[in-house]
Design an enzyme around this catalytic site. Structure first.
Site, PDB file in Angstrom:
ATOM      1  N   SER A 273       0.786  -1.248   0.000  1.00 58.48           N
ATOM      2  CA  SER A 273       0.000   0.000   0.000  1.00 58.48           C
ATOM      3  C   SER A 273       0.811   1.289   0.000  1.00 58.48           C
ATOM      4  O   SER A 273       0.228   2.377  -0.102  1.00 58.48           O
ATOM      5  CB  SER A 273      -0.955   0.005   1.195  1.00 58.48           C
TER       6      SER A 273
ATOM      7  N   LYS B 252       0.177   3.879  -2.699  1.00 63.46           N
ATOM      8  CA  LYS B 252      -0.836   4.932  -2.630  1.00 63.46           C
ATOM      9  C   LYS B 252      -0.235   6.326  -2.448  1.00 63.46           C
ATOM     10  O   LYS B 252      -0.924   7.328  -2.662  1.00 63.46           O
ATOM     11  CB  LYS B 252      -1.814   4.619  -1.496  1.00 63.46           C
TER      12      LYS B 252
ATOM     13  N   SER C 211      -6.217   3.566   3.914  1.00 66.74           N
ATOM     14  CA  SER C 211      -5.603   2.700   2.904  1.00 66.74           C
ATOM     15  C   SER C 211      -6.668   1.928   2.130  1.00 66.74           C
ATOM     16  O   SER C 211      -6.485   0.774   1.758  1.00 66.74           O
ATOM     17  CB  SER C 211      -4.611   1.726   3.555  1.00 66.74           C
TER      18      SER C 211
END
Length: 474
Positions: free
Chosen positions: A85, A88, A144
């Site tokens: 993640s 991102k 997230s």
């Protein structure tokens, strides 16, 4: 009913007991893998006189100065890993650069919610819902949320030039933007970081991408938020509230770090733990990235790395005399306005800096280096002809200038030594020949004297024999 419940509980207990050995083996494997990563070499520690950084449990790690992009700590920083993640961060950066956080709206397509699988992070958005881009980025960076990342890519991608859907154009732009920022080891195929064999990056690339966040205070504001609520939408009357996941941002957490101003967490089974941390102590702004970490070590590692960098290096404004020397040595005229900064190990004077020139994204650059490491850089116009004359063979002027001086001094030393050796050899030959000649003459004289002595003795003997014969006759 009670008997049935007892049977169910007994069955669950049996399953738990059966799984315990497997869980123990898994935990042992994780710690063993973490230990192996801990023992991997730290390349920055191999630089002569460079501050020695800590060992960490990540297979890769890096610390850079966000302003100078100087690399202060490096452990396998170019190794390719799954980012999970922390992807991102790039998604949020592109959204901020190509959209308006206050006026743009993000609409959720059926695809943006259908692609989710059990266990994926999400905040329960529905197809057809609409929220502001700013609320969406809170969902991306704090919660997230994968469906929000997907929807942001679809929405912002429609603003971009090129062929394909908004989502496809956004993913293409992710790779282009990463390359513009200096990334060399990355290939992104989605905006959320869920596992894909073709989706990878490096600690180095993520550090460069993350450093750009300091140019976007609106993103830092989101990252610094502990809790955010998205109010009712066009389809849902309830609010959605979620919290910060980066533990160094949480004041009540044992991992809280007072200089932490942002960051992003990441985890998948394949990637392990990944973490980006932004820190600012008022003197330096740092980016720390750690990847491919197993076990519960990543926050302790990050603290150690940030403490090391803050304590071991000093960010200084380059002296005007140093910049003048740089311009003279490598024939580069600085074009940027404002001060130039360098990151030097504590106690190292700027007079030890050396200079090189190069190019980044078509822009000529002057690099300030120490021990071969770039510790500062600035845009500059380079006199190519003068630089080539100084460098020779296309090598970097700063390095070649110093090498050339060394070679010139060495040549004169060699010539002088050779002349001395030749003179000594001539003298030795002369002396040896003279000694041989003298020796030969002495031998010749000795031989002559010996022969003359022998001749005299023969003559005396002959005279005695002659006298004896004369007596006998008389």
């Amino acid at each position: 009913m009670k008997r049935k419940m007892k049977k169910i509980l007994s069955g669950l207990l049996c399953v738990a007991v059966a799984l315990m050995p497997a869980a123990k083996v898994w935990a042992t494997d994780v710690e063993e893998e973490a230990k192996k990563a801990y023992e991997l070499p730290v390349q920055s520690n191999e630089i002569e006189n460079w501050p020695q950084g800590p060992a960490v449990y990540g297979q890769s790690a890096i610390v850079i100065d966000a302003d100078t992009r100087s690399i202060l700590y490096a452990k396998n920083m170019h190794d390719k890993h799954y980012p999970a993640s922390i992807t991102k961060v790039l998604t949020a950066l592109l959204a901020a650069e190509n959209g308006n956080l206050n006026t743009d709206r993000v609409t959720f397509s059926q695809e943006s919610v259908n692609f989710l699988e059990p266990g994926d992070a999400y905040i329960g958005m529905r197809a057809g819902e609409e929220i502001s881009l700013k609320d969406a980025l809170y969902g991306v960076l704090l919660a997230s949320a994968n469906e929000v990342s997907y929807a942001v890519a679809e929405t912002i991608g429609t603003k971009m030039q090129g062929n394909g859907s908004g989502y496809e154009k956004f993913v293409k732009a992710m790779n282009e933007r990463a390359e513009e920022l200096g990334a060399t080891d990355s290939h992104f195929v989605n905006p959320h970081g869920l596992q894909d064999e073709n989706h990878y990056t490096s600690a180095y690339d993520m550090a460069l991408i993350s450093a750009e966040l300091f140019e976007h205070p609106e993103i830092l504001e989101i990252m610094e938020t502990y809790e955010h609520t998205i109010g009712p939408t066009n389809l849902v009357n309830e609010s959605r509230t979620f919290q910060q996941r980066h533990e160094m941002m949480e004041t009540w957490n044992s991992h809280y770090y007072e200089y932490c101003v942002g960051g992003k967490t990441g985890y998948t089974d394949e990637a392990g733990n990944t973490l980006i941390t932004l820190a600012d102590n008022g003197k330096m702004r740092l980016i720390c990235v750690e990847m491919a970490t197993r076990g519960q070590h990543i926050y302790d590692d990050t603290r150690s790395l940030l403490d090391y960098a803050f304590a071991g290096f000093s960010r200084q404004e380059a002296k005007s005399s140093i910049l003048e020397s740089a311009e003279e040595d490598v024939h580069a005229t600085i074009t940027e306005k404002g001060p130039v900064y360098v990151d030097l190990p504590v106690g190292i004077p700027q007079e030890e800096l050396e200079f090189e020139t190069g190019e980044e994204n078509g822009v000529s650059m002057l690099y300030l280096t120490w021990q071969g490491q770039t510790v500062g850089k600035v845009a500059a116009d380079v006199d190519e002809k003068a630089a080539q004359r100084a460098a020779g063979d296309g090598k970097k002027p700063g390095a070649v200038t110093s090498i050339r001086k060394i070679l010139e001094e060495s040549i004169w030393i060699v010539i002088g030594a050779a002349a001395v050796l030749i003179l000594i050899a001539v003298i030795l030959v002369f002396v040896i020949r003279r000694r041989k000649r003298s020796s030969f003459l002495r031998l010749s004289r000795r031989k002559q004297r010996r022969q003359e002595s022998q001749r005299r003795r023969r003559m005396k003997r002959a005279a005695r024999r002659s006298r004896r014969r004369g007596r006998k006759r008389w």
